[in-house]
Write a protein that holds these residues in place. Structure first.
Motif, PDB file in Angstrom:
ATOM      1  N   HIS A 200       0.760  -1.214   0.165  1.00 34.41           N
ATOM      2  CA  HIS A 200       0.169  -0.088  -0.232  1.00 34.41           C
ATOM      3  C   HIS A 200       0.863   1.167   0.190  1.00 34.41           C
ATOM      4  O   HIS A 200       2.062   1.233   0.346  1.00 34.41           O
ATOM      5  CB  HIS A 200      -1.016   0.200   1.408  1.00 34.41           C
TER       6      HIS A 200
ATOM      7  N   HIS B 100      -6.688  -3.572   6.097  1.00 28.78           N
ATOM      8  CA  HIS B 100      -5.984  -2.912   4.967  1.00 28.78           C
ATOM      9  C   HIS B 100      -6.393  -3.241   3.688  1.00 28.78           C
ATOM     10  O   HIS B 100      -6.254  -2.565   2.935  1.00 28.78           O
ATOM     11  CB  HIS B 100      -4.449  -2.945   5.212  1.00 28.78           C
TER      12      HIS B 100
ATOM     13  N   HIS C 255      -2.456  -3.520  -3.584  1.00 29.61           N
ATOM     14  CA  HIS C 255      -3.657  -3.552  -3.132  1.00 29.61           C
ATOM     15  C   HIS C 255      -4.795  -3.436  -4.194  1.00 29.61           C
ATOM     16  O   HIS C 255      -5.683  -4.120  -4.083  1.00 29.61           O
ATOM     17  CB  HIS C 255      -3.845  -2.039  -2.200  1.00 29.61           C
TER      18      HIS C 255
ATOM     19  N   CYS D 258      -4.377   2.006  -5.110  1.00 32.35           N
ATOM     20  CA  CYS D 258      -3.388   2.050  -4.187  1.00 32.35           C
ATOM     21  C   CYS D 258      -2.756   0.831  -4.744  1.00 32.35           C
ATOM     22  O   CYS D 258      -3.215  -0.120  -5.056  1.00 32.35           O
ATOM     23  CB  CYS D 258      -4.016   1.708  -2.730  1.00 32.35           C
TER      24      CYS D 258
HETATM   25 ZN   LIG Z   1      -4.037   0.363   0.083  1.00 26.54          ZN
END
Ligand SMILES: [Zn+2]
Length: 231
Positions: free
Chosen positions: A26, A74, A124, A132
């Protein structure tokens, strides 16, 4: 590699992550931010605290977020099977990751590969509807690093691990009273006797030149020497 430990105050209990299928990369989407700020933002989301397992600043300092065993927050839907590694910065707009941050990220990945050798690596955006970690994040480079890091390489000691090990050995020697006779930690008052006994052939080291004498033994030998026993 040095991981900065922070005594996070979790709002609720953490849960144990059942599996580690991959590491998710990320960016913070913020040009400048601290791990503490990320923790505040994530608490603001109603989460127990910082959702990533690691956070790397642009200067290369690595902060621990959630403990490695814990489920993170996350990557929606994938938290129970992955760990999150976030970097300071917005790599959707910032075109270059600072070298210090890149180096630290690689070191952390090497460390994680050693512990989770069967895990894969994902951005991500590969597991969620997001941009991301940003289009300028050096994702291919990190992916290649992950895939090229063998278990063997990751088991090699980093400089800081080596220094730590050296310190532990020195402390162990101190505690157990075992000394190498050429060890500079040896009490100065024992040295003449021990050297004399080595020169006389009364004491012989092992193949590494270690005498493996306890402090008590060196003390007794020194007393005997002063009494003229070895003359
Ligand atoms: Zn992320």
């Amino acid at each position: 590699m040095n991981i900065i430990e922070t005594n996070w105050k979790w709002k609720t209990g953490l849960s144990t992550r059942p599996r580690t299928d991959y590491i998710v990369l990320h960016h913070a989407a913020a040009i400048t931010c601290t791990a503490q700020q990320v923790d505040n933002w994530h608490k603001g989301n109603g989460w127990t605290g910082i959702g990533y397992h690691f956070f790397i600043r642009k200067d290369g300092s690595i902060y621990r977020g959630r403990p490695e065993w814990a489920t993170g927050a996350h990557a929606s839907g994938k938290n129970s099977i992955s760990m999150g590694v976030c970097v300071e910065g917005n790599y959707e707009t910032e075109k270059t990751m600072p070298q210090a941050q890149k180096t630290a990220l690689k070191e952390l990945l090497t460390y994680l590969k050693g512990k989770y050798p069967t895990a894969g690596i994902k951005g991500h955006r590969e597991v969620g509807a997001t941009g991301c970690p940003g289009k300028y994040y050096p994702f291919e480079e990190m992916k290649a690093h992950w895939n090229n890091t063998t278990k063997k390489e990751s088991e090699e000691l980093t400089m800081s691990q080596y220094e730590e090990l050296k310190k532990e050995i020195a402390e162990l020697k101190e505690k157990t009273g075992y000394f190498n006779y050429i060890d500079k930690n040896m009490n100065e008052s024992y040295k003449p006797t021990i050297q004399k006994l080595v020169d006389q052939g009364r004491l012989e080291g092992n193949e590494k030149g270690e005498l493996m004498l306890t402090t008590d033994m060196m003390r007794i030998l020194t007393i005997l020497d002063r009494a003229g026993v070895f003359n």
